[in-house]
Design a protein around this motif. Structure first.
Motif, PDB file in Angstrom:
ATOM      1  N   LEU A  96       0.846  -1.196   0.000  1.00 47.75           N
ATOM      2  CA  LEU A  96       0.000   0.000   0.000  1.00 47.75           C
ATOM      3  C   LEU A  96       0.882   1.246   0.000  1.00 47.75           C
ATOM      4  O   LEU A  96       1.569   1.536   0.977  1.00 47.75           O
ATOM      5  N   THR A  97       0.873   1.994  -1.111  1.00 43.83           N
ATOM      6  CA  THR A  97       1.710   3.194  -1.236  1.00 43.83           C
ATOM      7  C   THR A  97       0.888   4.435  -0.923  1.00 43.83           C
ATOM      8  O   THR A  97      -0.149   4.688  -1.543  1.00 43.83           O
ATOM      9  N   ILE A  98       1.373   5.205   0.053  1.00 43.08           N
ATOM     10  CA  ILE A  98       0.639   6.386   0.498  1.00 43.08           C
ATOM     11  C   ILE A  98       1.582   7.585   0.581  1.00 43.08           C
ATOM     12  O   ILE A  98       2.646   7.518   1.208  1.00 43.08           O
ATOM     13  N   ALA A  99       1.188   8.680  -0.033  1.00 48.05           N
ATOM     14  CA  ALA A  99       1.988   9.906  -0.022  1.00 48.05           C
ATOM     15  C   ALA A  99       1.545  10.825   1.108  1.00 48.05           C
ATOM     16  O   ALA A  99       0.361  10.886   1.454  1.00 48.05           O
ATOM     17  N   THR A 100       2.511  11.540   1.692  1.00 40.88           N
ATOM     18  CA  THR A 100       2.188  12.613   2.649  1.00 40.88           C
ATOM     19  C   THR A 100       3.022  13.828   2.259  1.00 40.88           C
ATOM     20  O   THR A 100       3.858  13.758   1.352  1.00 40.88           O
TER      21      THR A 100
ATOM     22  N   THR B 205       5.476  15.153   9.472  1.00 38.48           N
ATOM     23  CA  THR B 205       4.342  16.064   9.408  1.00 38.48           C
ATOM     24  C   THR B 205       3.116  15.418  10.046  1.00 38.48           C
ATOM     25  O   THR B 205       3.087  14.205  10.310  1.00 38.48           O
ATOM     26  N   THR B 206       2.084  16.222  10.272  1.00 37.93           N
ATOM     27  CA  THR B 206       0.852  15.691  10.863  1.00 37.93           C
ATOM     28  C   THR B 206       0.260  14.559  10.034  1.00 37.93           C
ATOM     29  O   THR B 206      -0.117  13.514  10.590  1.00 37.93           O
ATOM     30  N   PRO B 207       0.146  14.703   8.682  1.00 40.81           N
ATOM     31  CA  PRO B 207      -0.378  13.587   7.892  1.00 40.81           C
ATOM     32  C   PRO B 207       0.419  12.295   8.074  1.00 40.81           C
ATOM     33  O   PRO B 207      -0.155  11.208   8.151  1.00 40.81           O
ATOM     34  N   HIS B 208       1.757  12.415   8.140  1.00 36.20           N
ATOM     35  CA  HIS B 208       2.599  11.236   8.337  1.00 36.20           C
ATOM     36  C   HIS B 208       2.310  10.586   9.683  1.00 36.20           C
ATOM     37  O   HIS B 208       2.116   9.359   9.780  1.00 36.20           O
ATOM     38  N   LEU B 209       2.267  11.390  10.737  1.00 32.57           N
ATOM     39  CA  LEU B 209       2.048  10.849  12.068  1.00 32.57           C
ATOM     40  C   LEU B 209       0.674  10.196  12.194  1.00 32.57           C
ATOM     41  O   LEU B 209       0.529   9.124  12.789  1.00 32.57           O
ATOM     42  N   VAL B 210      -0.350  10.845  11.618  1.00 37.68           N
ATOM     43  CA  VAL B 210      -1.696  10.290  11.697  1.00 37.68           C
ATOM     44  C   VAL B 210      -1.793   8.988  10.920  1.00 37.68           C
ATOM     45  O   VAL B 210      -2.371   8.002  11.398  1.00 37.68           O
ATOM     46  N   MET B 211      -1.212   8.942   9.720  1.00 38.55           N
ATOM     47  CA  MET B 211      -1.289   7.722   8.917  1.00 38.55           C
ATOM     48  C   MET B 211      -0.543   6.579   9.591  1.00 38.55           C
ATOM     49  O   MET B 211      -0.996   5.420   9.545  1.00 38.55           O
TER      50      MET B 211
ATOM     51  N   LEU C 241      -2.863   5.325  12.284  1.00 31.22           N
ATOM     52  CA  LEU C 241      -3.975   4.565  11.722  1.00 31.22           C
ATOM     53  C   LEU C 241      -3.543   3.163  11.286  1.00 31.22           C
ATOM     54  O   LEU C 241      -4.198   2.168  11.607  1.00 31.22           O
ATOM     55  N   CYS C 242      -2.448   3.117  10.538  1.00 28.33           N
ATOM     56  CA  CYS C 242      -1.969   1.823  10.052  1.00 28.33           C
ATOM     57  C   CYS C 242      -1.520   0.937  11.208  1.00 28.33           C
ATOM     58  O   CYS C 242      -1.661  -0.296  11.159  1.00 28.33           O
TER      59      CYS C 242
ATOM     60  N   ARG D 165      -4.548  -0.678  12.693  1.00 25.41           N
ATOM     61  CA  ARG D 165      -5.122  -1.715  11.842  1.00 25.41           C
ATOM     62  C   ARG D 165      -4.131  -2.817  11.472  1.00 25.41           C
ATOM     63  O   ARG D 165      -4.484  -3.756  10.773  1.00 25.41           O
ATOM     64  N   GLY D 166      -2.889  -2.700  11.932  1.00 26.66           N
ATOM     65  CA  GLY D 166      -1.885  -3.708  11.629  1.00 26.66           C
ATOM     66  C   GLY D 166      -1.528  -3.762  10.155  1.00 26.66           C
ATOM     67  O   GLY D 166      -1.251  -4.836   9.610  1.00 26.66           O
ATOM     68  N   VAL D 167      -1.523  -2.600   9.507  1.00 23.81           N
ATOM     69  CA  VAL D 167      -1.241  -2.516   8.078  1.00 23.81           C
ATOM     70  C   VAL D 167       0.188  -2.037   7.848  1.00 23.81           C
ATOM     71  O   VAL D 167       0.609  -1.011   8.389  1.00 23.81           O
ATOM     72  N   GLN D 168       0.949  -2.773   7.057  1.00 26.46           N
ATOM     73  CA  GLN D 168       2.288  -2.341   6.645  1.00 26.46           C
ATOM     74  C   GLN D 168       2.143  -1.521   5.367  1.00 26.46           C
ATOM     75  O   GLN D 168       1.570  -1.988   4.388  1.00 26.46           O
TER      76      GLN D 168
END
Length: 311
Positions: A142-146, A151-157, A160-161, A164-167
């Motif tokens: 799962l590729t996700i950009a921040t 940053t806040t988006p990085h820390l929140v993601m 979240l992951c 949910r135990g998501v790599q």
């Protein structure tokens, strides 16, 4: 004795404040959403003060470059600055000469930005649950950009992951526009960022899966928040205004009253609405408490991510 006398004089508020223009430092490049809203706020506050509030930009270093200005300024009320979220995070990540609590006098909290998780418009992910279900079934794919590491988006993601135990594969970008183009074109599966996604969502190029605020946004009322989805996360990167350490209480009050009137002015409220922002008012004491809580919370977040100095 002479030094003590000088300090005493410096600590006294002027008879008539302000008697000359006030300079508001904005730690972002000119022309961006924050700069534009700050300039209008300054103009409106100047009308209340009876003196111009001049805006100066000092962009770079993730929004932290106004801190050295405050640290070196005289505590007379004529030098103030916007304090964005990164000033509370940066000291835990890297060595800096300033401290966001020690070296500032809180004046007022103004607003915060809207964060969200977006996917390409043609993505099979119709919800955040779809995204995490796929990510769990495909570890490390799962590729996700921040908009950057730490940053806040990085820390929140990351939070979240983790829940949910998501790599996932983190792809940091320096600019929001570049990041959104990469996501909307399908180069990446998802993106997490602030208000910059708005034109892509409204233009039908991106699908907004969730926002990070306390409540659903007026602009996208059909999109759920992370809080209502059960993740217990609210993130809006609140920002406010502060002066140098030791700003006299009467001066703080004058500035607070002027900027409070300005921030509630319909012109300013309408300008914020263009970027899906709402008012988040806090007075000096409440803002000071919020700043201390934010500083402590950022330390925990940075340590959890392994980004702390020396880790």
């Amino acid at each position: 004795m002479a030094g003590a006398a000088s300090a005493a004089v410096l600590a006294q508020p002027p008879d008539r404040f302000p008697s000359r223009p006030v300079t508001l430092w904005v730690p972002w490049a000119a022309g961006g959403a924050t700069d534009l809203t700050m300039r209008l706020l300054a103009e409106l506050a100047g009308r209340q003060l009876g003196q111009k509030v001049l805006t100066e930009n000092r962009g770079g270093a993730g929004g932290t470059l106004a801190m050295p200005v405050l640290q070196q300024a005289q505590p007379d009320g004529y030098t103030i600055a916007q304090l964005p979220q990164p000033v509370f995070r940066a000291p835990w990540i890297q060595k800096v000469a300033w401290d966001p609590i020690r070296d500032t006098t809180p004046i007022i909290q103004v607003s915060g930005v809207t964060f969200g998780i977006v996917v390409p418009a043609n993505s099979p992910f119709r919800s955040l649950e779809d995204l995490f279900t796929w990510g769990h079934a495909h570890p490390g794919e799962l590729t996700i950009a921040t908009n950057g590491t730490g940053t806040t988006p990085h820390l929140v993601m990351d939070d979240l992951c983790g829940q949910r135990g998501v790599q996932w594969v983190h792809v940091p970008y320096k600019g929001v526009a570049e990041q959104m183009i990469a996501v909307s074109s399908g180069q990446l599966m998802a993106g997490v960022t602030s208000n910059g996604f708005a034109p892509f969502v409204d233009g039908g190029k991106l699908r907004l899966l969730a926002t990070f605020g306390e409540h659903r946004t007026r602009r996208w009322p059909q999109v759920p928040t992370l809080k209502e989805l059960g993740y217990g996360i609210v993130a809006m990167s609140p920002y406010g205004l502060a002066g140098p350490r030791g700003l006299p209480r009467p001066v703080v009050q004058v500035l607070h009253d002027a900027f409070k009137a300005a921030m509630f002015d319909p012109q300013h409220v309408a300008e914020l609405a263009k970027y899906d922002q709402e008012l988040a008012y806090l007075g000096p004491e409440d803002y000071a408490r919020s700043m201390r809580e934010t500083y402590a919370a950022e330390r925990r977040a940075v340590e959890k991510l392994g980004l702390a100095k020396g880790s």
